[in-house]
Every structure is written in C-alpha cells, then in structure tokens.
Design a protein around this motif. Structure first.
Motif, short mmCIF file in Angstrom:
data_model
loop_
_atom_site.label_atom_id
_atom_site.label_comp_id
_atom_site.label_asym_id
_atom_site.label_seq_id
_atom_site.Cartn_x
_atom_site.Cartn_y
_atom_site.Cartn_z
N LEU A 12 53.42 31.97 103.28
CA LEU A 12 52.66 32.17 102.05
C LEU A 12 53.32 33.22 101.17
O LEU A 12 53.94 34.17 101.67
CB LEU A 12 51.23 32.61 102.37
N THR A 13 53.14 33.05 99.87
CA THR A 13 53.52 34.09 98.92
C THR A 13 52.39 35.11 98.83
O THR A 13 51.29 34.91 99.38
CB THR A 13 53.79 33.50 97.53
N LEU A 14 52.63 36.19 98.11
CA LEU A 14 51.60 37.21 97.95
C LEU A 14 50.38 36.66 97.22
O LEU A 14 49.24 36.91 97.62
CB LEU A 14 52.18 38.42 97.21
N ASP A 15 50.62 35.89 96.15
CA ASP A 15 49.49 35.32 95.40
C ASP A 15 48.70 34.36 96.27
O ASP A 15 47.45 34.31 96.18
CB ASP A 15 50.00 34.60 94.15
N GLU A 16 49.37 33.58 97.11
CA GLU A 16 48.66 32.66 98.00
C GLU A 16 47.84 33.43 99.03
O GLU A 16 46.74 33.01 99.40
CB GLU A 16 49.66 31.73 98.68
N CYS A 17 48.37 34.54 99.50
CA CYS A 17 47.60 35.38 100.44
C CYS A 17 46.33 35.92 99.78
O CYS A 17 45.26 35.95 100.39
CB CYS A 17 48.47 36.54 100.94
N ILE A 18 46.47 36.34 98.52
CA ILE A 18 45.31 36.88 97.80
C ILE A 18 44.25 35.79 97.60
O ILE A 18 43.05 36.02 97.83
CB ILE A 18 45.74 37.48 96.46
N GLN A 19 44.66 34.61 97.18
CA GLN A 19 43.71 33.51 96.98
C GLN A 19 43.04 33.10 98.28
O GLN A 19 41.83 32.80 98.30
CB GLN A 19 44.43 32.31 96.34
N THR A 20 43.79 33.11 99.37
CA THR A 20 43.19 32.79 100.67
C THR A 20 42.16 33.83 101.05
O THR A 20 41.08 33.51 101.57
CB THR A 20 44.28 32.71 101.74
N ALA A 21 42.47 35.09 100.79
CA ALA A 21 41.52 36.17 101.12
C ALA A 21 40.25 36.05 100.29
O ALA A 21 39.14 36.24 100.79
CB ALA A 21 42.18 37.53 100.90
N LEU A 22 40.38 35.73 99.00
CA LEU A 22 39.21 35.62 98.14
C LEU A 22 38.31 34.45 98.55
O LEU A 22 37.12 34.42 98.20
CB LEU A 22 39.64 35.45 96.68
N SER A 23 38.87 33.49 99.28
CA SER A 23 38.08 32.34 99.73
C SER A 23 37.52 32.52 101.13
O SER A 23 36.55 31.83 101.48
CB SER A 23 38.94 31.07 99.69
N VAL A 134 39.59 44.19 98.55
CA VAL A 134 40.20 43.12 99.35
C VAL A 134 41.58 42.78 98.81
O VAL A 134 42.54 42.62 99.58
CB VAL A 134 39.28 41.88 99.37
N ILE A 135 41.69 42.66 97.50
CA ILE A 135 43.00 42.36 96.89
C ILE A 135 44.00 43.47 97.20
O ILE A 135 45.15 43.20 97.57
CB ILE A 135 42.84 42.16 95.37
N PHE A 136 43.55 44.72 97.05
CA PHE A 136 44.44 45.84 97.36
C PHE A 136 44.85 45.83 98.83
O PHE A 136 46.02 46.07 99.16
CB PHE A 136 43.74 47.16 97.02
N SER A 137 43.89 45.56 99.73
CA SER A 137 44.20 45.55 101.15
C SER A 137 45.22 44.47 101.49
O SER A 137 46.14 44.70 102.29
CB SER A 137 42.91 45.34 101.96
N VAL A 138 45.07 43.28 100.89
CA VAL A 138 46.02 42.20 101.14
C VAL A 138 47.41 42.58 100.64
O VAL A 138 48.42 42.38 101.33
CB VAL A 138 45.54 40.89 100.49
N LYS A 139 47.46 43.14 99.42
CA LYS A 139 48.77 43.57 98.89
C LYS A 139 49.40 44.63 99.78
O LYS A 139 50.60 44.57 100.12
CB LYS A 139 48.60 44.11 97.48
N GLN A 140 48.61 45.62 100.17
CA GLN A 140 49.12 46.71 100.99
C GLN A 140 49.67 46.19 102.33
O GLN A 140 50.78 46.53 102.74
CB GLN A 140 48.02 47.74 101.22
#
Length: 377
Positions: A12-23, A134-140
């Motif tokens: 996954l890319t970073l954006d895909e990780c963020i979208q997965t987390a938001l879901s 959540v977004i910050f945690s995924v990025k970090q």
C-alpha cells in the motif's frame, strides 16, 4: 506457509493506508455511534416541546346482577309472601381521546435543549480530532516502518563489512602480520553487528504490526510500502506565534473542550430556571363520550351532540423550595467551573505541544546535514 504469507501481505501507498484506516479504525467507528447518540439526545429534548397526547380508547361494558329474595304483601290474602326478583342488567359504551398537553414556557427545557446542542458540537469536534489523530498515527507509523527498513539495510551492510574485516584479520594473523587480539576484536564487532541486526529485524516486524493496528487491521497483516516516499524539506506553513494562535482558535480538541464548557453552563442555567422560573403549560383534558345500555347510537354526529365532556386549562407552576434542586444547582455550578478549568488546561497543553514540536522541527532541520555525512561515512 508461503501462500498464507502472500494472503496477509498488503502493498500500500501512504494514501491507501490512510483511506484504509478511515474505513476500519475502531476509534472512528465508535465516534460515529457517539455522534448518533448525541443527535438522539437533542431530538429527545426537542420533542418535549411538541404536543403530547395519550392513546384513543373505546370500551363496552355489560353487568348483570342476580335476583334477590324478598317479601311482598299478597293483596288478596293480606299475608307476606316470599318471592324472587328479576335479574338487573346494566352497561353501556364509552369512547375517549387522551388529554393533550403543550408547554408554553419552560426555561429549564429551553436551556436543556441548548446544552444538548453544545454537547453534540463537542462530540462532533471530538470526532474530527480523533480522525486527525488517526491520520497522524498512520503517517507516523508508516514513516517509522520506512525508517526501520532503511536502518535494517544499513545494518545488513555493516554486518557484511564486519564479516569482511574478520576475514582480513584472520588472513593477516595467519601470515603473521596481525596479533590474535585484532582477530578477537573483529569477531566481537561482527557479533555485536549481528545482535543489532536481529534487533532491527524485530523492529521492522513491530513497525509493521503497529501500522496494521493503526489502520484497524489484524496484527497478522504485513503492510509493505508500495513506493519510496520522497522526503522533501519544507518551511513551516506558520510561524510559532501564528501556529499557537491558530491552534487555540481552531484545534478540534480545544473546540470540543469549549463546547463541553458551554454545555455545562447551559445545564447550570437549566437547573437555575427550574428553581427560580415558573413553568407555563396548556392542557386539554381528554374528550370522553358514553351512552347507557338503553340508549341508541345515532351515528358519528352523536359524538358531538350529547353525552360528551372535555376541558381546557392553563397551568402555572413554580418551585418554592426543593433541597434536591438546590443541591443540584450547586453541583451544576461546580461542573461548569471545572469545565472552564479543563478548557484552560487544554489550551496550555496544546501550546506546550506546539512549542515542543516547533523546537524539535528546528532541531531536526539543523541536524540533517550532519546526519547525511554520518550516513555516507
């Protein structure tokens, strides 16, 4: 085993990780229910301003009372004669509509509605803040995984260098050009490098699990970065003073604490109104209509022509004194004062966090050049 590993790996890319987390993130899902509950609380108070009426009812009754034994005077003989009377039958029908009540003025109810609206806004701000966390945690954790992978590659190179150094030391020792101590030192260096390699391999596995957990996935899922992230140094968008001012006005955590404080204030007002303000209400008592057993029902028009009753009243009530209400007023005031202090504390915490982040950012920017030299070495 390899098939199972292929099924659990996600590239996954970073954006895909963020979208997965938001879901999938549990905190975000729980916040949705919290907002829905807060909305129902607002609706519950708002519905108390609407007319309230009980159900429509209809009943039919019939009662029979058996004959009673008695004595009567026989007119022909003049003697008392025992006799048995007849059954007595009674009954009827009734139709009714429950009473209708409408509040005309209730200061406590108005303030309670305002409090529930503020609580809803506080919950919504908490939801926005948790979403950002959540977004910050995924990025970090995504960047921590990249960092662990890079450090692992560097350590693997160090192990290769240590192995080559050990072979060179052993060769020099065999030809008499080096002491045995040099060989022992090379072996020790290689052993330490392998220990560090094991530690970094474990760090990569932990970083993958942490990222999967932040995304709301199982710890058995291995997330593989799909692209090499380009680390571009950018100047901060805000200066320190601007960042603090913006955060104190717009940060969701501070806004959530602010609305929570305002909700406590409205709850305090609602209790005060209940104690010191009158309550005015309009009530129409239930419409009732009935007929006896011997009466005939002539149609719907009979409901408005005979045998009906209803009444309309306006009531004004006011609490003279109530120990529980007085104590509740004191408690609501204390909660309001505590929420004010909580808001001030939240502002102080955010200001300190921003200052620390700003100082750390500046420190990292100044140390990048030295770190690049160290990495090359």
């Amino acid at each position: 085993v390899s098939q199972t590993q292929a099924q659990t790996k996600m590239k996954l890319t970073l954006d895909e990780c963020i979208q997965t987390a938001l879901s999938n993130n549990a905190t975000i899902e729980q916040d949705k229910y919290s907002v829905a509950i807060a909305e129902t609380n607002v609706d519950n108070v708002r519905n108390q301003f609407l007319p309230n009426s009980s159900a429509v009812s209809w009943s039919m009754s019939r009662s029979v009372q058996g004959p009673r034994e008695g004595s009567v005077l026989d007119p022909t003989t003049g003697a008392l004669v025992q006799t048995l009377g007849e059954d007595r039958v009674s009954g009827g029908q009734s139709f009714g509509i429950g009473g209708l009540s409408i509040p005309i003025y209730d200061g406590g109810l108005i303030a309670s509605l305002a409090a529930q609206k503020k609580s809803l806004q506080s919950t919504q701000m908490t939801q926005i803040g948790n979403r950002g966390d959540v977004i910050f945690s995924v990025k970090q954790r995504y960047y921590q995984l990249l960092q662990a992978m890079e450090l692992l590659e560097v350590q693997q190179e160090r192990v290769g260098v240590s192995e080559e150094s050990l072979r060179r030391s052993e060769t020099l020792y065999e030809i008499g050009s080096a002491a045995i101590l040099q060989v022992a030192n090379a072996r020790s260096t290689l052993a330490n490098a392998k220990v560090a390699l094991i530690r970094l391999e474990n760090s990569v596995l932990i970083s993958r699990s942490n990222l999967a957990f932040a995304m709301g996935l199982g710890t058995d899922v291995d997330v593989v970065p799909a692209e090499d992230e380009a680390f571009v140094l950018r100047q901060p968008k805000y200066k320190y003073e601007q960042a603090v001012t913006f955060a104190l006005d717009e940060h969701p955590d501070i806004l959530a604490s602010k609305y929570n404080m305002l909700a406590s204030k409205d709850n305090y007002r609602a209790t005060k109104y209940d104690l010191y303000h009158p309550t005015v209400g309009l009530r129409a008592s239930g419409y009732n209509w009935s007929i006896g057993q011997d009466e005939n029902f002539g149609g719907v028009e009979d409901l408005f022509l005979k045998n009906y009753s209803y009444s309309v009243s306006v009531s004004v009530s006011m609490t003279l004194f109530n120990f529980n209400t007085t104590n509740n007023l004191k408690r609501q005031k204390l909660q309001y004062l505590r929420s004010q202090e909580a808001l001030d504390q939240t502002k102080r915490i955010k200001a300190v966090a921003i200052k620390q982040a700003y100082l750390n950012l500046e420190q990292y920017r100044r140390s990048i050049e030295a770190n690049e030299i160290a990495v090359q070495a």
